[in-house]
Enzyme design. Structure first.
Site, PDB file in Angstrom:
ATOM      1  N   SER A   1       0.832  -1.198   0.000  1.00 48.46           N
ATOM      2  CA  SER A   1       0.000   0.000   0.000  1.00 48.46           C
ATOM      3  C   SER A   1       0.865   1.246   0.000  1.00 48.46           C
ATOM      4  O   SER A   1       1.999   1.242   0.518  1.00 48.46           O
ATOM      5  CB  SER A   1      -0.885  -0.005   1.256  1.00 48.46           C
ATOM      6  OG  SER A   1      -1.506   1.248   1.455  1.00 48.46           O
TER       7      SER A   1
ATOM      8  N   LYS B   1       2.429  -3.275   6.415  1.00 48.39           N
ATOM      9  CA  LYS B   1       2.711  -3.504   4.995  1.00 48.39           C
ATOM     10  C   LYS B   1       4.187  -3.254   4.678  1.00 48.39           C
ATOM     11  O   LYS B   1       4.787  -3.973   3.864  1.00 48.39           O
ATOM     12  CB  LYS B   1       1.820  -2.615   4.131  1.00 48.39           C
ATOM     13  CG  LYS B   1       0.381  -3.091   4.051  1.00 48.39           C
ATOM     14  CD  LYS B   1       0.285  -4.448   3.369  1.00 48.39           C
ATOM     15  CE  LYS B   1      -1.130  -4.864   3.091  1.00 48.39           C
ATOM     16  NZ  LYS B   1      -1.197  -6.173   2.378  1.00 48.39           N
TER      17      LYS B   1
ATOM     18  N   TYR C   1      -1.383   0.070   9.859  1.00 45.08           N
ATOM     19  CA  TYR C   1      -1.536  -0.653   8.595  1.00 45.08           C
ATOM     20  C   TYR C   1      -0.324  -0.426   7.695  1.00 45.08           C
ATOM     21  O   TYR C   1       0.244  -1.375   7.143  1.00 45.08           O
ATOM     22  CB  TYR C   1      -2.815  -0.174   7.904  1.00 45.08           C
ATOM     23  CG  TYR C   1      -3.020  -0.690   6.497  1.00 45.08           C
ATOM     24  CD1 TYR C   1      -3.357  -2.012   6.263  1.00 45.08           C
ATOM     25  CD2 TYR C   1      -2.913   0.173   5.404  1.00 45.08           C
ATOM     26  CE1 TYR C   1      -3.562  -2.481   4.972  1.00 45.08           C
ATOM     27  CE2 TYR C   1      -3.122  -0.283   4.118  1.00 45.08           C
ATOM     28  CZ  TYR C   1      -3.450  -1.611   3.903  1.00 45.08           C
ATOM     29  OH  TYR C   1      -3.650  -2.063   2.627  1.00 45.08           O
TER      30      TYR C   1
END
Length: 320
Positions: free
Chosen positions: A122, A150, A146
């Site tokens: 991402s 990632k 998040y």
């Protein structure tokens, strides 16, 4: 060519499965089998080869070992806990996005087959005080859990590839719009709903102002780029297996103007702007100016305009 899609029940996983079924080849070889795995057994499209579907929790190492026991030539690792969910439920994000990805990599390492592995990362790995535009070699500085999870996954894929355990390639996805279905727990969910709902004559709420800019790609081009990413030769990837997937830099205003150009003025009247501090705090740390030079050189593509994104949604996904 035997293929596994982890996250095969998600909307990108399902589109990828249908596209592979239609083309019937990958990396110049006929597809002999496709397995779709997700937390609940996914639907299977019609295909000229065998498709298996199964429920699998990637946080369960025993389940992952069983899933991967047949051996696969190519693996698409799409499963993830999305941004707002990972921020609100820290343990969920760590279990799926970090430990789940590690489980898949470890199972592949112990099999000794070195499969092609496409890992979806991402743009949330970037943030903080770095100059624009952001390039493939810009140091990640995630501002969310998040993004951090990632970024760790990217490093693991790179190292497992360096050691010859997998033939990995990581694609940092733009925000995918227009997504079909209902809103999910991604902070970016409104970036589809402000187009999708008005096109179905429903009201939509935009939690940021019209000049908010972001980086977008259609689902159709995302799937094509995932396939192209799987087909890149290892020698062409260089020492970093990570790249930014091409996209378009657009403001909310430009997205709405594109929808109006395709569908007329009425849908835009159904959009209401209403500040949401929780969403704003997350997305304000995201960046929007990217230079995807590596991916472009390797044959990946962006949409020509956001009007294409709207047309693709109307053609592929809007309910009848």
């Amino acid at each position: 060519m035997n293929i596994l899609i982890i996250g095969g029940g998600g909307f990108i996983g399902q589109k990828l499965a249908r596209r592979l079924a239609a083309r019937a080849t990958l990396r110049g070889q006929e597809i002999s089998g496709l397995t779709l795995a997700d937390i609940a057994a996914p639907d299977a499209p019609e295909a000229p080869f065998d498709i298996a579907t199964t429920a699998c929790d990637i946080t369960d190492r025993t389940a992952i070992d069983s899933l991967m026991a047949p051996g696969f030539d190519a693996i698409f690792l799409l499963a993830a806990v999305v941004s707002s969910h990972a921020e609100a439920e820290f343990e969920d994000g760590m279990k799926v996005n970090l430990h789940g990805a590690l489980n898949v990599l470890e199972a592949a390492r112990l099999q000794g087959r070195a499969p092609v592995l496409v890992f979806t990362s991402s743009l949330a790995v970037f943030g903080g005080e770095v100059p624009d535009p952001i390039r493939d070699w810009t140091i990640p500085n995630p501002q969310t859990s998040y993004g951090t999870q990632k970024a760790i996954g990217e490093l693991l894929v790179n190292d497992y590839s360096r050691r010859g355990f997998v033939d990995g390639r990581t694609l940092r996805l733009p925000t995918i719009s227009v997504r079909p279905g209902k809103p999910n727990r991604a902070a970016s969910s409104f970036m589809s709903s402000i187009i999708r709902e008005p096109l179905s004559r429903q009201e939509a709420v935009c939690p940021v102002d019209p000049d908010f800019e972001h980086y977008y790609l259609s689902p159709r081009l995302c799937v094509e780029n995932l396939i192209r990413g799987a087909e890149i030769e290892a020698a062409d990837l260089g020492q970093s297996r990570t790249m930014i997937m091409p996209g378009q830099r657009l403001s909310i205003r430009q997205m709405i103007e594109a929808m109006t150009a395709v569908a007329g003025p009425e849908p835009a009247k159904l959009i209401r702007f209403e500040d949401d501090p929780a969403i704003r705090d997350i997305v304000s740390g995201w960046r929007f100016d990217y230079d995807p030079a590596k991916a472009l050189a390797l044959g990946l593509e962006a949409d020509d305009s956001f009007e294409d994104n709207v047309r693709h949604y109307l053609q592929d996904d809007r309910p009848a």
